[in-house]
Design a protein around this motif. Structure first.
Motif, mmCIF file in Angstrom:
data_model
loop_
_atom_site.group_PDB
_atom_site.id
_atom_site.type_symbol
_atom_site.label_atom_id
_atom_site.label_comp_id
_atom_site.label_asym_id
_atom_site.label_seq_id
_atom_site.Cartn_x
_atom_site.Cartn_y
_atom_site.Cartn_z
ATOM 1 N N SER A 1 -8.560 14.966 4.660
ATOM 2 C CA SER A 1 -7.507 13.968 4.493
ATOM 3 C C SER A 1 -7.699 12.752 5.394
ATOM 4 O O SER A 1 -7.166 11.682 5.113
ATOM 5 N N GLY A 2 -8.430 12.904 6.461
ATOM 6 C CA GLY A 2 -8.647 11.796 7.380
ATOM 7 C C GLY A 2 -9.876 10.973 7.082
ATOM 8 O O GLY A 2 -10.122 9.948 7.718
ATOM 9 N N SER B 1 -9.059 5.008 1.510
ATOM 10 C CA SER B 1 -8.785 5.508 2.847
ATOM 11 C C SER B 1 -8.032 6.820 2.760
ATOM 12 O O SER B 1 -7.559 7.231 1.699
ATOM 13 N N GLY B 2 -7.895 7.474 3.901
ATOM 14 C CA GLY B 2 -7.135 8.706 3.939
ATOM 15 C C GLY B 2 -5.691 8.492 3.494
ATOM 16 O O GLY B 2 -5.078 9.387 2.917
ATOM 17 N N GLY B 3 -5.183 7.290 3.736
ATOM 18 C CA GLY B 3 -3.814 6.966 3.359
ATOM 19 C C GLY B 3 -3.651 6.451 1.948
ATOM 20 O O GLY B 3 -2.538 6.157 1.516
ATOM 21 N N GLY B 4 -4.783 6.312 1.240
ATOM 22 C CA GLY B 4 -4.699 5.918 -0.162
ATOM 23 C C GLY B 4 -4.958 4.462 -0.474
ATOM 24 O O GLY B 4 -4.838 4.050 -1.634
ATOM 25 N N GLU B 5 -5.331 3.677 0.520
ATOM 26 C CA GLU B 5 -5.652 2.267 0.241
ATOM 27 C C GLU B 5 -7.035 2.189 -0.384
ATOM 28 O O GLU B 5 -7.976 2.794 0.119
ATOM 29 N N ASN C 1 -12.344 8.485 5.055
ATOM 30 C CA ASN C 1 -12.459 7.467 4.015
ATOM 31 C C ASN C 1 -13.499 7.957 3.017
ATOM 32 O O ASN C 1 -14.619 8.291 3.400
ATOM 33 N N ASN D 1 -5.551 15.121 -1.458
ATOM 34 C CA ASN D 1 -6.058 15.763 -0.250
ATOM 35 C C ASN D 1 -5.855 17.271 -0.274
ATOM 36 O O ASN D 1 -6.681 18.022 0.259
#
Length: 120
Positions: free
Chosen positions: A32-33, A54-58, A35, A75
């Protein structure tokens, strides 16, 4: 770490495919962390970056696929997806996923990839 890409095939120009890439269970705690990115390698050419997330979805896309491809990730399933619409013959390549770093290195071994062939 094993990366298993799937979903490729033969499609006519203008068609769609959805690729999946699942990472092995051994990296569950770190996936999940990371890219992640999709890359492709046309026959006789070098591998190139297609899209990254990215891990955050960008997400970010190369100019040639903007507006046609969408990268996403789950993830919990350790999986990255690539929705490809309005496919062109120039999209024909073996598609791979891996981690993304700005200077081009990757964290894991390349899997076998999945072949996408777009006919005109």
């Amino acid at each position: 770490v094993q990366l298993q890409a799937s979903g490729g095939g033969l499609v006519q120009a203008g068609g769609s495919l959805r690729l999946s890439c699942k990472a092995s269970r051994s990296i569950f705690s770190v996936f999940s962390g990371k890219n992640m990115a999709w890359y492709r390698q046309p026959a006789g050419k070098e591998r190139e970056l297609v899209a990254r997330i990215s891990g955050g979805g960008e997400s970010t896309y190369e100019d040639s696929v903007k507006g046609r491809f969408t990268i996403s990730r789950d993830n919990g399933k350790r999986t990255v997806y690539l929705q490809m619409n309005s496919l062109r013959p120039s999209d024909t390549a073996v598609y791979y996923c891996n981690t993304y770093h700005p200077f081009g290195d990757v964290d894991w071994n390349w899997g076998q990839g999945t072949l996408v062939t777009v006919s005109s």
